[in-house]
Write a protein that holds these residues in place. Structure first.
Motif, mmCIF file in Angstrom:
data_model
loop_
_atom_site.group_PDB
_atom_site.id
_atom_site.type_symbol
_atom_site.label_atom_id
_atom_site.label_comp_id
_atom_site.label_asym_id
_atom_site.label_seq_id
_atom_site.Cartn_x
_atom_site.Cartn_y
_atom_site.Cartn_z
ATOM 1 N N ASP A 191 11.181 48.287 43.524
ATOM 2 C CA ASP A 191 11.366 47.102 42.690
ATOM 3 C C ASP A 191 9.990 46.610 42.217
ATOM 4 O OD1 ASP A 191 13.650 44.962 42.096
ATOM 5 O OD2 ASP A 191 11.792 43.883 42.468
ATOM 6 N N ILE A 192 9.768 46.660 40.912
ATOM 7 C CA ILE A 192 8.425 46.444 40.363
ATOM 8 C C ILE A 192 8.442 45.403 39.261
ATOM 9 C CG2 ILE A 192 6.524 47.565 39.104
ATOM 10 C CD1 ILE A 192 8.173 50.164 40.588
ATOM 11 N N HIS A 193 7.444 44.529 39.288
ATOM 12 C CA HIS A 193 7.272 43.539 38.220
ATOM 13 C C HIS A 193 5.793 43.475 37.820
ATOM 14 C CE1 HIS A 193 11.349 41.850 38.359
ATOM 15 N NE2 HIS A 193 11.281 42.024 39.673
ATOM 16 N N PHE A 194 5.555 43.212 36.548
ATOM 17 C CA PHE A 194 4.249 42.845 35.992
ATOM 18 C C PHE A 194 3.266 44.012 35.815
ATOM 19 C CE2 PHE A 194 5.756 39.046 38.365
ATOM 20 C CZ PHE A 194 6.098 38.283 37.261
ATOM 21 N N ASN B 291 11.464 45.138 34.776
ATOM 22 C CA ASN B 291 11.854 44.211 33.728
ATOM 23 C C ASN B 291 10.884 44.431 32.574
ATOM 24 O OD1 ASN B 291 12.265 42.048 32.006
ATOM 25 N ND2 ASN B 291 12.489 40.544 33.646
ATOM 26 N N PRO B 292 11.319 45.109 31.514
ATOM 27 C CA PRO B 292 10.391 45.406 30.413
ATOM 28 C C PRO B 292 9.687 44.169 29.873
ATOM 29 C CG PRO B 292 12.423 46.643 30.136
ATOM 30 C CD PRO B 292 12.652 45.683 31.269
ATOM 31 N N GLY B 293 10.344 43.019 29.969
ATOM 32 C CA GLY B 293 9.763 41.799 29.438
ATOM 33 C C GLY B 293 8.527 41.330 30.163
ATOM 34 N N ASN B 294 8.387 41.683 31.453
ATOM 35 C CA ASN B 294 7.185 41.242 32.156
ATOM 36 C C ASN B 294 6.196 42.375 32.443
ATOM 37 O OD1 ASN B 294 7.965 42.503 34.631
ATOM 38 N ND2 ASN B 294 9.059 40.686 35.310
ATOM 39 N N ILE B 295 6.471 43.564 31.905
ATOM 40 C CA ILE B 295 5.517 44.668 32.044
ATOM 41 C C ILE B 295 4.381 44.535 31.030
ATOM 42 C CG2 ILE B 295 5.219 47.167 31.744
ATOM 43 C CD1 ILE B 295 6.484 46.430 34.399
ATOM 44 N N GLY B 296 4.692 44.003 29.855
ATOM 45 C CA GLY B 296 3.629 43.786 28.870
ATOM 46 C C GLY B 296 3.757 44.683 27.663
#
Length: 353
Positions: A79-82, A101-106
């Protein structure tokens, strides 16, 4: 209704008519993979868990958890974020699936690197949307919110489909039962990606089980949903047992014991609660598709539980063990557990022969 395509998450097939898989998330930080962690993960597997997710908050967490990949047969999900570098490292380490979450990967190039690495290593990616990340403006009805959830998930899909990457699991999750139902049903009309079902932030044990049962049963009965997590503010074990019970009673999971037991009342001559507690590990882990009854008195014993494959009840100082209504053993309370487990194992052998 669009039929789900099949993908492979390690040893677990997902979609395409495969059995609905059960998952949970490990609820503690992990600093080392020791015997106790391995035993706990394997115990969840025996109780019905098909894959397990671990939080990977930094690069060090990948190194700390990577040894578990060789210590258990259950597929592991990161589970990965950012930080896209964590995703890349998890893929390289051999995690069978990652959740991002593609939205918080950048920037899009970071997501493209993740996609390329996943394609090279055969790693499945879970993406999706939940209400916490949606624009709150506009109509607030369940149908309007569910439509925004679907649109958000489709927006996240664009870059993956543009790159031709299809080993994807989609989640559309809400703490609202109606929004969860409507969004997943609408998404399935147009897309064949396997769906990860769950009522997010469902609360403590009893509210979570009630909400999840109501919210997910309708979808599962309609053939929507390829993997589920019953989100509970409690032990991961309860998440697994609740999901297994739900799928078993919907006829979507085989090989589990169905437990029949009565509550206590003024007629009780046998401690059903205490006896169930004493044999719960065997009941929750024994691979046996049978009905087992633990009844409190002779009124509800062989009579009301006559159809059970194996049952036990009390009658004064004596304990009765019965098969399909026929009494086969009479035991003292001190020998009841040992005798019942002997008959349970005998039943397993009979059913497997």
């Amino acid at each position: 209704m669009t039929t789900s395509r099949i993908i492979q998450v390690g040893s677990v097939p997902m979609g395409g008519g495969s059995p609905v898989s059960i998952q949970t998330m490990w609820d503690k930080p992990v600093s080392i993979v020791d015997d106790s962690l391995i035993a706990a993960v394997d115990n969840l597997n025996r109780k019905g868990c098909d894959l397990i997710r671990f939080a990977l908050p930094n690069l060090q967490a990948v190194d700390q958890l990577a040894p578990l990949l060789k210590k258990t047969t259950m597929p592991l999900v990161g589970d990965i974020h950012f930080d896209y570098k964590i995703a890349l490292k998890a893929i390289e380490a051999g995690f069978h699936k990652i959740r991002i979450n593609p939205g918080n990967i950048g920037e899009s190039w970071k997501i493209e690197e993740i996609i390329a690495a996943a394609a090279d290593h055969g790693t499945v990616i879970r993406i999706g949307a939940n209400e916490g990340s949606l624009n709150t403006s506009g109509e607030w009805s369940a149908s309007a919110r569910s439509q925004r959830l679907v649109e958000a998930a489709e927006g996240n899909l664009e870059i993956f489909e543009r790159k031709g990457f299809r080993d994807i699991v989609i989640s559309l999750k809400s703490s609202d039962i109606d929004v969860t139902y409507l969004s997943n049903k609408e998404f399935r009309k147009h897309h064949d990606y396997p769906l990860h079902l769950g009522i997010t932030e469902a609360g403590p044990l009893i509210p979570a089980i009630v909400k999840s049962t109501i919210g997910l049963s309708g979808l599962l009965k309609e053939g929507i949903g390829e993997t589920i997590r019953i989100s509970i503010s409690d032990s991961p074990e309860y998440e697994i047992l609740a999901a297994s019970e739900l799928l078993t009673n919907l006829g979507l999971k085989k090989g589990r014991i169905k437990i029949i037991s009565c509550p206590k009342c003024g007629r009780t001559s046998f401690d059903t609660h205490g006896f169930l507690e004493s044999i719960k590990e065997e009941l929750n882990t024994l691979p046996l598709e049978a009905s087992v009854a633990v009844m409190g008195c002779s009124v509800n014993g062989p009579g009301e539980a006559r159809h059970a494959d194996l049952g036990i009840t009390g009658n004064g100082k004596q304990v009765l063990i019965f098969k399909q209504g026929e009494i086969i053993r009479r035991e003292d309370i001190c020998s009841a557990k040992e005798a019942f487990l002997e008959e349970l194992e005998q039943l397993r052998q009979e059913f497997s022969s």
